[in-house]
Design a protein around this motif. Structure first.
Motif, mmCIF file in Angstrom:
data_model
loop_
_atom_site.group_PDB
_atom_site.id
_atom_site.type_symbol
_atom_site.label_atom_id
_atom_site.label_comp_id
_atom_site.label_asym_id
_atom_site.label_seq_id
_atom_site.Cartn_x
_atom_site.Cartn_y
_atom_site.Cartn_z
ATOM 1 N N LEU A 1 0.891 -1.363 0.035
ATOM 2 C CA LEU A 1 0.123 -0.212 -0.256
ATOM 3 C C LEU A 1 0.983 1.318 -0.013
ATOM 4 O O LEU A 1 0.651 2.218 -0.826
ATOM 5 N N GLN A 2 2.110 1.212 0.928
ATOM 6 C CA GLN A 2 3.080 2.401 0.630
ATOM 7 C C GLN A 2 3.543 2.625 -0.514
ATOM 8 O O GLN A 2 3.624 3.613 -0.937
ATOM 9 N N ILE A 3 3.735 1.390 -1.194
ATOM 10 C CA ILE A 3 4.314 1.825 -2.677
ATOM 11 C C ILE A 3 3.576 2.349 -3.693
ATOM 12 O O ILE A 3 3.735 2.998 -4.505
ATOM 13 N N LEU A 4 2.446 1.554 -3.672
ATOM 14 C CA LEU A 4 1.174 2.198 -4.450
ATOM 15 C C LEU A 4 0.849 3.475 -4.067
ATOM 16 O O LEU A 4 0.776 4.277 -5.098
ATOM 17 N N ALA A 5 1.009 3.874 -2.983
ATOM 18 C CA ALA A 5 0.897 5.515 -2.706
ATOM 19 C C ALA A 5 1.890 6.206 -3.321
ATOM 20 O O ALA A 5 1.606 7.213 -3.881
ATOM 21 N N ASN A 6 3.195 5.750 -3.220
ATOM 22 C CA ASN A 6 4.144 6.618 -3.641
ATOM 23 C C ASN A 6 4.051 6.652 -5.328
ATOM 24 O O ASN A 6 4.500 7.723 -5.666
ATOM 25 N N PHE A 7 3.720 5.402 -5.939
ATOM 26 C CA PHE A 7 3.731 5.420 -7.244
ATOM 27 C C PHE A 7 2.621 6.403 -7.911
ATOM 28 O O PHE A 7 2.804 7.123 -8.748
ATOM 29 N N SER A 8 1.462 6.187 -7.009
ATOM 30 C CA SER A 8 0.474 7.178 -7.426
ATOM 31 C C SER A 8 0.812 8.697 -7.245
ATOM 32 O O SER A 8 0.189 9.365 -8.009
ATOM 33 N N ASN A 9 1.408 9.008 -6.195
ATOM 34 C CA ASN A 9 1.929 10.483 -5.899
ATOM 35 C C ASN A 9 2.864 11.018 -7.175
ATOM 36 O O ASN A 9 2.634 11.948 -7.597
ATOM 37 N N ASP A 10 3.835 9.819 -7.445
ATOM 38 C CA ASP A 10 4.812 10.378 -8.740
ATOM 39 C C ASP A 10 3.853 10.667 -10.001
ATOM 40 O O ASP A 10 4.008 11.692 -10.709
ATOM 41 N N TYR A 11 2.803 9.779 -10.220
ATOM 42 C CA TYR A 11 1.764 9.692 -11.146
ATOM 43 C C TYR A 11 1.060 11.160 -11.349
ATOM 44 O O TYR A 11 0.925 12.084 -12.155
ATOM 45 N N GLY A 12 0.350 11.413 -9.925
ATOM 46 C CA GLY A 12 -0.525 12.546 -10.154
ATOM 47 C C GLY A 12 -0.139 13.827 -10.034
ATOM 48 O O GLY A 12 -0.396 14.498 -10.701
ATOM 49 N N ASP A 13 1.213 13.911 -9.207
ATOM 50 C CA ASP A 13 1.965 15.263 -9.165
ATOM 51 C C ASP A 13 2.483 15.519 -10.370
ATOM 52 O O ASP A 13 2.943 16.723 -10.590
ATOM 53 N N SER A 14 2.856 14.495 -11.241
ATOM 54 C CA SER A 14 3.477 14.996 -12.643
ATOM 55 C C SER A 14 2.458 15.515 -13.683
ATOM 56 O O SER A 14 2.615 16.250 -14.425
#
Length: 301
Positions: free
Chosen positions: A50-63
């Motif tokens: 879940l933490q890795i999912l959140a980090n990947f999603s943050n990378d995607y969304g903020d981009s």
């Protein structure tokens, strides 16, 4: 070779935040009753996914929103730098969503399914909430991480209550007020980690309409807010130890990380350059882990 970029995107330095809470509750649970070690392992795996999912999603969304740009003071992101494409990251988000679901499902089957089917269904819904929340922090029409106070609230819920009290329930099938107090203490430390991140990127976030608590407060009051959440966390920790004190060694294990947390507060208050927040962020991650580990290990008989 893209493996190193995926490891970088996973933000390894943040992962102790995900598994330290379930480890803390495991140590305490083990001192009170017999604990299923498989449940603990599945808790760790689920929390990490879940933490890795959140980090990947943050990378995607903020981009996509433009928050990740070359004005940003924090570490460069993989999509921003062109190391990983948007389509590749989107696939990774789908994969880790599925992995998180199955890991959480197996965890519930191992711990709850044959004991209380109603609680199993409620917890099953909780898995979806955790997955959606990991993604929606930065992705979607209205990412909650861009709304004042919402990021802090969800960090408190997932890294505090769900991580500590939730895993404690899976280990022991009980809910305890002292564990609730401890989970609030841990959640506040995690809010501190988020707040450092937001103080560091305050100017860039404001320009890109990411209205975090730090943006709303301004740097002066964001530092006071940081002091408040860390101090309150320590006070709640003191109360938890007071409720559970068995030996003087518990106070020794507790005071050791608290000394460094107090020094951390001092550093934040007097910090002038925003680039220096990066080192304090990593430091607070490790101090949060040390704080949880120290309390947990003091319960080992």
């Amino acid at each position: 070779m893209k493996l190193k970029y995926w490891i970088y995107a996973a933000r390894i330095h943040t992962l102790p935040l995900s598994f330290s809470g379930v480890t803390l509750s495991f140590f305490i649970s083990k001192s009170r009753t017999n604990v299923n070690i498989i449940a603990y392992i599945l808790c760790i795996i689920t929390a990490l996914l879940l933490q890795i999912l959140a980090n990947f999603s943050n990378d995607y969304g903020d981009s996509i929103t433009g928050v990740d740009n070359f004005k940003r003071i924090g570490p460069k992101r993989t999509i921003q730098c062109g190391f990983i494409s948007l389509s590749e990251m989107k696939k990774a988000i789908y994969i880790f969503s599925i992995l998180s679901f199955f890991s959480g499902f197996f965890l519930l089957c191992e711990t709850i399914l044959w004991k209380n089917f109603f609680i199993f269904i409620i917890s099953f819904i909780g898995i979806f909430i955790c997955i959606c929340s990991s993604i929606k922090y930065s992705i979607g029409s209205y990412p909650y991480g861009y709304v004042v106070g919402m990021g802090d609230l969800f960090v408190l819920i997932f890294f505090g209550f769900f991580s500590v009290e939730g895993s404690y329930f899976l280990y022991t099938y009980t809910l305890c007020i002292d564990i609730f107090i401890l989970s609030l203490s841990i959640g506040l430390l995690n809010i501190g980690v988020l707040n450092i991140n937001n103080m560091r990127d305050l100017d860039n976030d404001y320009e890109n309409r990411k209205y975090t608590t730090a943006v709303w407060l301004g740097i002066k009051y964001a530092k006071l807010y940081h002091t408040f959440v860390i101090s309150l966390s320590i006070l709640l920790g003191i109360y938890f130890i007071f409720l559970n004190k068995k030996t003087i060694y518990q106070w020794f294990f507790f005071i050791f990380p608290v000394i460094f947390l107090i020094l951390h507060i001092k550093n934040i208050i007097y910090m002038k350059e925003k680039k220096l927040f990066n080192s304090e962020l990593k430091k607070l991650v490790m101090l949060t882990f040390l704080y949880e580990f120290s309390i947990g290990i003091s319960f080992i008989n």
